[in-house]
Design a protein around this motif. Sequence first.
Motif, PDB file in Angstrom:
ATOM      1  N   ALA A  18       0.852  -1.188   0.000  1.00 17.71           N
ATOM      2  CA  ALA A  18       0.000   0.000   0.000  1.00 17.71           C
ATOM      3  C   ALA A  18       0.888   1.238   0.000  1.00 17.71           C
ATOM      4  O   ALA A  18       2.095   1.164  -0.204  1.00 17.71           O
ATOM      5  N   GLY A  19       0.268   2.400   0.243  1.00 17.52           N
ATOM      6  CA  GLY A  19       1.032   3.624   0.390  1.00 17.52           C
ATOM      7  C   GLY A  19       1.834   3.996  -0.845  1.00 17.52           C
ATOM      8  O   GLY A  19       1.518   3.622  -1.970  1.00 17.52           O
ATOM      9  N   ILE A  20       2.912   4.740  -0.599  1.00 17.02           N
ATOM     10  CA  ILE A  20       3.777   5.235  -1.671  1.00 17.02           C
ATOM     11  C   ILE A  20       4.238   4.112  -2.597  1.00 17.02           C
ATOM     12  O   ILE A  20       4.286   4.270  -3.817  1.00 17.02           O
ATOM     13  N   GLN A  21       4.567   2.959  -2.008  1.00 20.73           N
ATOM     14  CA  GLN A  21       5.079   1.855  -2.827  1.00 20.73           C
ATOM     15  C   GLN A  21       4.025   1.371  -3.829  1.00 20.73           C
ATOM     16  O   GLN A  21       4.332   1.150  -5.009  1.00 20.73           O
ATOM     17  N   ALA A  22       2.791   1.190  -3.368  1.00 24.78           N
ATOM     18  CA  ALA A  22       1.714   0.778  -4.276  1.00 24.78           C
ATOM     19  C   ALA A  22       1.449   1.856  -5.318  1.00 24.78           C
ATOM     20  O   ALA A  22       1.195   1.561  -6.496  1.00 24.78           O
ATOM     21  N   ASP A  23       1.497   3.116  -4.901  1.00 24.79           N
ATOM     22  CA  ASP A  23       1.245   4.228  -5.809  1.00 24.79           C
ATOM     23  C   ASP A  23       2.263   4.247  -6.947  1.00 24.79           C
ATOM     24  O   ASP A  23       1.903   4.393  -8.125  1.00 24.79           O
ATOM     25  N   ILE A  24       3.540   4.110  -6.602  1.00 25.18           N
ATOM     26  CA  ILE A  24       4.591   4.125  -7.616  1.00 25.18           C
ATOM     27  C   ILE A  24       4.397   2.969  -8.595  1.00 25.18           C
ATOM     28  O   ILE A  24       4.507   3.135  -9.818  1.00 25.18           O
ATOM     29  N   LYS A  25       4.101   1.781  -8.061  1.00 25.99           N
ATOM     30  CA  LYS A  25       3.923   0.613  -8.927  1.00 25.99           C
ATOM     31  C   LYS A  25       2.756   0.815  -9.895  1.00 25.99           C
ATOM     32  O   LYS A  25       2.869   0.517 -11.087  1.00 25.99           O
ATOM     33  N   ALA A  26       1.626   1.298  -9.378  1.00 25.14           N
ATOM     34  CA  ALA A  26       0.443   1.468 -10.223  1.00 25.14           C
ATOM     35  C   ALA A  26       0.683   2.490 -11.317  1.00 25.14           C
ATOM     36  O   ALA A  26       0.359   2.260 -12.494  1.00 25.14           O
ATOM     37  N   VAL A  27       1.231   3.639 -10.952  1.00 26.45           N
ATOM     38  CA  VAL A  27       1.483   4.689 -11.936  1.00 26.45           C
ATOM     39  C   VAL A  27       2.459   4.195 -13.001  1.00 26.45           C
ATOM     40  O   VAL A  27       2.258   4.399 -14.204  1.00 26.45           O
TER      41      VAL A  27
END
Length: 273
Positions: A18-27
């Motif tokens: 979740a968090g920043i790590q999930a955000d970076i992966k999704a983008v």
Amino acid sequence: MTPARILIIAGSDAGGGAGIQADIKAVTALGGYAMTAVTALTAQNTLGVQGVRGVEPAFIREQIRSVLDDLGADCIKTGMLHDAAVIDAVVAELDARANTVTVVVDPVMVAQSGDRLVADEAMAHLRDVLIPQARLITPNIPEAEALLGRPIDGVAAMPAAAEALLDLGCQAVLLKGGHLAEEVLEDVLATRQGITHLRHGRLTTTSDHGTGCTLASAIAEGIGRGLDLEVAVRRGRDYLQRALETAVPLGHGHGPVNHGHTVMPFGLTPEPQ
């Protein structure tokens, strides 16, 4: 082609789901370019949150300025903003740019494990000062109930709740119905033009950590690349659905989704559909 530049202002998840790590992966998986301003560090895994350490608000502002003054952004996505001072820091930087960047607000309050991440006063401050600046907010049912101060009793109550959230001043609301006990998962997209019902089949899986972060960032990437809002929302939901369908269980609790399902490892070819 220049990728959509997405600045993510959120907390870090040590477990990566979740968090920043999930955000970076999704983008990244959707072809965008992810940048970050970290608001908090968490000791977190698939079983829960073991600790949280906030970042000094002045340094959060410095991170935002550093990114925007050089790289710029086509969309900003906010996640975990754990106290009023952090929210004020974010709003101050948005105000300094005369609200020229589109903002997607994911009102993160509770982790998948049930651990509370945000104090009540921060939730109220988010509602009063940041949500009115948002192009879109993406609350789940518990978050919407906290923002509205009342329960949402089933799918039939979702349109009225979404419209009430719209009255907080944002331009659009994606109210997510995943917490309701329904076989078909229904989300409601509310804009000034009306209500759209969005449905997906419910999946039985424990690989569902970070779904809210992932969806909001996927939508932000779509908005950043210039897609119509409803198209960006549908695309984000489809991306998340496939990420859930293809996830491999990790950890001993609620594991991550498969953010990288759009990316084939070097030397491999896609399996037949």
